[in-house]
Design an enzyme around this catalytic site. Structure first.
Site, mmCIF file in Angstrom:
data_model
loop_
_atom_site.group_PDB
_atom_site.id
_atom_site.type_symbol
_atom_site.label_atom_id
_atom_site.label_comp_id
_atom_site.label_asym_id
_atom_site.label_seq_id
_atom_site.Cartn_x
_atom_site.Cartn_y
_atom_site.Cartn_z
ATOM 1 N N SER A 1 -21.253 0.644 19.573
ATOM 2 C CA SER A 1 -21.542 2.067 19.771
ATOM 3 C C SER A 1 -21.859 2.659 18.411
ATOM 4 C CB SER A 1 -20.320 2.771 20.371
ATOM 5 O OG SER A 1 -20.446 4.184 20.303
ATOM 6 N N TYR B 1 -11.278 5.590 19.938
ATOM 7 C CA TYR B 1 -12.493 4.884 20.352
ATOM 8 C C TYR B 1 -13.279 4.409 19.142
ATOM 9 C CZ TYR B 1 -16.956 4.076 22.778
ATOM 10 O OH TYR B 1 -18.116 3.524 23.272
#
Length: 259
Positions: free
Chosen positions: A143, A156
């Protein structure tokens, strides 16, 4: 003489997290490219339905229910293969958006287990099979969170940094072997579940993530990127590919149209 690389039609592509979103879209794209796809996820009904869909379309697809954080189950799964051509480590996800001061340690632990340890488990278990193929490819779907921080995303971000470093280090460690390591780092992607899961099913909070963004990325956009990278000639390695929607300049700079 170098051994000829077998055609995609005789090669297996394992896709984790294939029950929805990017994983399901990637399985479709690789099946269309001629790979024999193996769909893994915890939700048995979802991957079986996708396997049936792909088979009905004339492709080769098999569903295998699997929790990537269960090492014993992963090792058993790996025994089913003599060789594997492609491993797409897509299983992952985000939980919560709390600051470091109040973040839930269990959410952090779950994200790390899924995004990092899950990727480690599959990669370790299947690396000998990828080697044996003579032209293996490991894909890590990380990501943009793995490359830059943002407030409320530390858990995250930490997990995706771990996935990024895993891919980068693996590439260094296996150079010279017939296995490529590709990292695909998507930015804002609107799927049916990602934000909803992150906010515990709160649809209003999930919708705010994409509010005013005319065209966030779709799962198909990312799947196209993955399939393109995987189908490059064997000597071409796409080390890292960051893909964002045009409206997103960074994790914290997003153009939102007035309502």
């Amino acid at each position: 003489m170098a051994t000829a690389v077998p055609p995609a039609a005789s090669r297996i592509a394992v896709v984790t997290g294939a029950s929805s979103g990017i994983g399901a879209a990637t399985a479709r794209r690789l099946a269309e490219a001629g790979y024999r796809v193996v769909l893994t996820a915890r939700r048995k009904d979802r991957i079986e339905a996708l396997a049936e869909e792909l088979t009905a379309a004339g492709h080769s697809a098999t569903a295998y229910p699997l929790d990537v954080t269960d090492r014993a189950a992963v090792d058993e799964f790996a025994t089913a293969f003599r060789t594997v051509g492609v491993l797409v480590n897509n299983a992952g996800g985000a939980l919560g958006a709390d600051p470091v001061a109040t973040g839930d340690p269990q959410d952090w632990r779950t994200m790390y287990e899924t995004n990092v340890i899950g990727t480690l488990n599959l990669t370790q278990a299947l690396l000998p099979k990828l080697d044996a193929s003579g032209d293996g490819t490991v894909v890590v779907v990380s990501s943009t969170a793995g490359h830059a921080t943002y407030e409320g995303g530390a858990g995250y971000v930490a997990a995706k940094h771990g996935a990024h470093v895993l891919a980068e280090t693996l590439r260094l460690e296996i150079v010279g072997r017939p296995v490529r390591v590709i990292e695909i780092a998507p930015g804002m992607v609107k799927t049916e579940e990602f934000a909803l899961t992150r906010f515990g099913g709160d649809a209003e909070k999930a919708a705010k993530v994409y509010a005013g963004v005319a065209e966030p990325l779709t799962a198909d956009d990312v799947a196209d990127t993955i399939a393109w990278a995987v189908t490059r000639p064997p000597h071409v390695n796409i080390d890292l590919l960051v893909v964002r929607p045009r409206a997103q300049a960074s994790n914290t700079k997003v153009h939102r149209e007035a309502r």
